[in-house]
Scaffold this motif. Structure first.
Motif, PDB file in Angstrom:
ATOM      1  N   PHE A   1       0.775  -1.235  -0.052  1.00 19.30           N
ATOM      2  CA  PHE A   1      -0.050   0.007  -0.152  1.00 19.30           C
ATOM      3  C   PHE A   1       0.913   1.196  -0.169  1.00 19.30           C
ATOM      4  N   ALA A   2       2.180   0.932   0.458  1.00 19.34           N
ATOM      5  CA  ALA A   2       2.711   2.393   0.881  1.00 19.34           C
ATOM      6  C   ALA A   2       3.658   2.606  -0.278  1.00 19.34           C
ATOM      7  N   VAL A   3       3.983   1.479  -1.384  1.00 16.05           N
ATOM      8  CA  VAL A   3       4.829   1.797  -2.330  1.00 16.05           C
ATOM      9  C   VAL A   3       4.493   2.709  -3.298  1.00 16.05           C
ATOM     10  N   PRO A   4       3.349   2.856  -3.926  1.00 16.16           N
ATOM     11  CA  PRO A   4       2.912   3.961  -4.704  1.00 16.16           C
ATOM     12  C   PRO A   4       3.130   5.410  -4.450  1.00 16.16           C
ATOM     13  N   THR A   5       3.021   5.647  -3.173  1.00 20.96           N
ATOM     14  CA  THR A   5       3.399   6.909  -2.609  1.00 20.96           C
ATOM     15  C   THR A   5       4.907   7.053  -2.689  1.00 20.96           C
ATOM     16  N   LEU A   6       5.932   6.358  -2.181  1.00 20.32           N
ATOM     17  CA  LEU A   6       7.099   6.465  -2.181  1.00 20.32           C
ATOM     18  C   LEU A   6       7.494   6.922  -3.830  1.00 20.32           C
ATOM     19  N   LEU A   7       6.803   6.134  -4.523  1.00 20.57           N
ATOM     20  CA  LEU A   7       7.439   6.244  -6.181  1.00 20.57           C
ATOM     21  C   LEU A   7       6.924   7.628  -6.573  1.00 20.57           C
ATOM     22  N   GLU A   8       5.723   8.035  -6.094  1.00 22.20           N
ATOM     23  CA  GLU A   8       5.164   9.433  -6.628  1.00 22.20           C
ATOM     24  C   GLU A   8       5.991  10.386  -6.193  1.00 22.20           C
ATOM     25  N   LEU A   9       6.378  10.425  -4.972  1.00 17.14           N
ATOM     26  CA  LEU A   9       7.171  11.442  -4.265  1.00 17.14           C
ATOM     27  C   LEU A   9       8.469  11.695  -4.875  1.00 17.14           C
TER      28      LEU A   9
ATOM     29  N   ASP B   1      -4.083   8.144  15.043  1.00 19.25           N
ATOM     30  CA  ASP B   1      -4.754   8.734  13.834  1.00 19.25           C
ATOM     31  C   ASP B   1      -5.648   9.923  14.352  1.00 19.25           C
ATOM     32  N   THR B   2      -5.192  10.886  15.152  1.00 10.67           N
ATOM     33  CA  THR B   2      -5.995  11.996  15.692  1.00 10.67           C
ATOM     34  C   THR B   2      -5.503  13.149  15.186  1.00 10.67           C
ATOM     35  N   GLY B   3      -4.565  13.225  14.407  1.00 15.40           N
ATOM     36  CA  GLY B   3      -3.892  14.615  14.091  1.00 15.40           C
ATOM     37  C   GLY B   3      -4.925  15.363  12.996  1.00 15.40           C
ATOM     38  N   ASP B   4      -4.649  16.663  12.930  1.00 11.35           N
ATOM     39  CA  ASP B   4      -5.036  17.524  12.212  1.00 11.35           C
ATOM     40  C   ASP B   4      -5.182  17.098  10.540  1.00 11.35           C
ATOM     41  N   VAL B   5      -6.246  17.098   9.704  1.00  6.43           N
ATOM     42  CA  VAL B   5      -6.329  16.794   8.412  1.00  6.43           C
ATOM     43  C   VAL B   5      -5.846  17.876   7.449  1.00  6.43           C
ATOM     44  N   ALA B   6      -5.352  17.426   6.352  1.00  9.16           N
ATOM     45  CA  ALA B   6      -4.737  18.550   5.432  1.00  9.16           C
ATOM     46  C   ALA B   6      -5.552  18.263   4.143  1.00  9.16           C
ATOM     47  N   MET B   7      -5.702  17.181   3.601  1.00 11.72           N
ATOM     48  CA  MET B   7      -6.545  16.740   2.511  1.00 11.72           C
ATOM     49  C   MET B   7      -7.233  15.238   2.290  1.00 11.72           C
ATOM     50  N   ALA B   8      -8.213  15.206   1.502  1.00 11.35           N
ATOM     51  CA  ALA B   8      -8.973  14.094   1.486  1.00 11.35           C
ATOM     52  C   ALA B   8      -9.648  13.627   0.201  1.00 11.35           C
ATOM     53  N   GLU B   9      -9.624  12.435  -0.133  1.00 10.67           N
ATOM     54  CA  GLU B   9     -10.238  11.991  -1.370  1.00 10.67           C
ATOM     55  C   GLU B   9     -11.375  10.831  -0.979  1.00 10.67           C
TER      56      GLU B   9
ATOM     57  N   ASP C   1      -1.275  10.181  -4.942  1.00 10.75           N
ATOM     58  CA  ASP C   1      -1.473  11.467  -5.555  1.00 10.75           C
ATOM     59  C   ASP C   1      -1.861  12.408  -4.379  1.00 10.75           C
ATOM     60  N   LEU C   2      -2.603  12.060  -3.580  1.00 10.83           N
ATOM     61  CA  LEU C   2      -3.218  12.897  -2.643  1.00 10.83           C
ATOM     62  C   LEU C   2      -1.778  13.335  -1.647  1.00 10.83           C
ATOM     63  N   MET C   3      -1.080  12.645  -1.507  1.00 13.33           N
ATOM     64  CA  MET C   3       0.376  13.037  -0.662  1.00 13.33           C
ATOM     65  C   MET C   3       1.029  13.723  -1.510  1.00 13.33           C
ATOM     66  N   VAL C   4       1.385  13.303  -2.646  1.00 16.12           N
ATOM     67  CA  VAL C   4       2.071  14.402  -3.736  1.00 16.12           C
ATOM     68  C   VAL C   4       1.525  15.738  -3.702  1.00 16.12           C
ATOM     69  N   ARG C   5       0.343  15.918  -3.691  1.00 16.73           N
ATOM     70  CA  ARG C   5      -0.457  17.010  -3.672  1.00 16.73           C
ATOM     71  C   ARG C   5      -0.167  18.042  -2.280  1.00 16.73           C
TER      72      ARG C   5
END
Length: 310
Positions: free
Chosen positions: A13-21, A145-153, A176-180
């Protein structure tokens, strides 16, 4: 401008985020992941999917057993990262680690927070019959998982989706969301908002003891239970035979018409009665065998009334 990042993640699940960054020009100076574990018939040490990709990209990999020591903190600080990105890392980050990157630590979570905080949000959303799921980027704090939210899809959950299907849909959406989010962070424009205090639920880790199918539940609940546990650990039941009952995992099913006592086989197409309605099995797996389509199973094990699943 690109950020200097530490990436912390473990599974597919984490691999696409690493690759996109990396693809978007951010400098990933170190990857933290879990240590290799024995796997397969030879029980050879198997690096995590994230480690495999990091080494392919020539990014230094660290696999500490804990982040709570002074040595681990010093090593983390030495990377001089602007921020850390965390995706299904599997280890708690102590406050000292969270406080180290000047821009913060940001987590990608596979649910619509505050619903399904915790370890198994994808499975639990399907099993609970939720109509939608999604991914959120939040700035991490010391809570679960209580932190402030920045973005959501958001993403619609259909009754055809298994946990594997939803996982595979959310992973690239989250990347894509993390890259943004990191782009906005680099520009100084990332907006954060507090999580709601209403609607909090917790996605407890899946226990194999809850995997047995209860045919005394309504058909829709049975279907969602099956799909929420597919492919792992797999919702299972027992098929009565002349000898010992044979355990089978049901991996995919669909709503069907029919009525009978819960667990009854209603026809020769693997339609099974539930407390209210019925489901038809589409894919299943016998112990020690590969997954197979229902039609292939029936060629070797023809089932028809009055057979029962328990």
């Amino acid at each position: 401008m690109p950020l200097r990042l530490i990436f912390m993640g473990t599974p597919d699940f984490a691999v696409p985020t690493l690759l996109e960054l990396v693809a978007h020009g951010h400098e990933v100076v170190a990857v933290y992941t879990r240590a290799p574990k024995p796997a397969g018939r030879g029980m050879k040490l198997q690096p995590t999917p994230v480690e495999q990709e990091a080494r392919r990209l020539n990014i230094p990999v660290l696999t500490p057993k804990t982040l709570k020591t002074a040595e681990a903190l010093d090593e983390f600080r030495e990377h001089e990262a602007d921020a850390a990105v965390v995706v299904a890392y599997g280890m708690i980050l102590p406050q000292a680690i969270l406080d180290t990157p000047p821009l913060g630590c940001f987590n990608l979570h596979g649910s619509l927070l505050p619903r399904w905080r915790g370890a198994a949000p994808i499975n639990r959303a399907i099993m609970a019959g939720d109509a939608e799921s999604g991914v959120m980027v939040m700035k991490m704090d010391a809570g679960l998982d209580t932190g402030d939210v920045a973005m959501a899809e958001r993403l619609r959950i259909t009754d055809t989706m298994t946990s594997s299907d939803l996982h595979d849909a959310l992973a690239p959406l989250g990347a894509d969301l993390m890259v943004r989010a990191m782009g906005a962070l680099a520009r100084g424009g990332l907006q954060l908002s507090k999580q709601s205090e209403e609607g909090v639920t917790y996605a407890a880790k899946i226990d194999k003891a809850e995997a047995r199918i209860d045919w005394n539940r309504p058909a829709h609940q049975v279907l969602r239970h099956i799909h929420g546990l597919s492919p792992f650990p797999g919702a299972w039941c027992e098929l009565a035979t002349d000898g010992e009952p044979a355990r089978i995992k049901i991996l995919r099913c669909e709503p069907a018409k029919g009525a009978g006592a819960p667990g009854d086989v209603l026809d020769d197409r693997l339609t099974i009665a539930c407390a209210d309605g019925a489901i038809r099995i589409l894919e299943l797996q016998r112990a020690g065998r590969a997954p197979m389509k229902a039609a292939d199973f029936l060629r070797g094990t023809p089932l028809k009334p009055p057979a029962r699943l328990a």
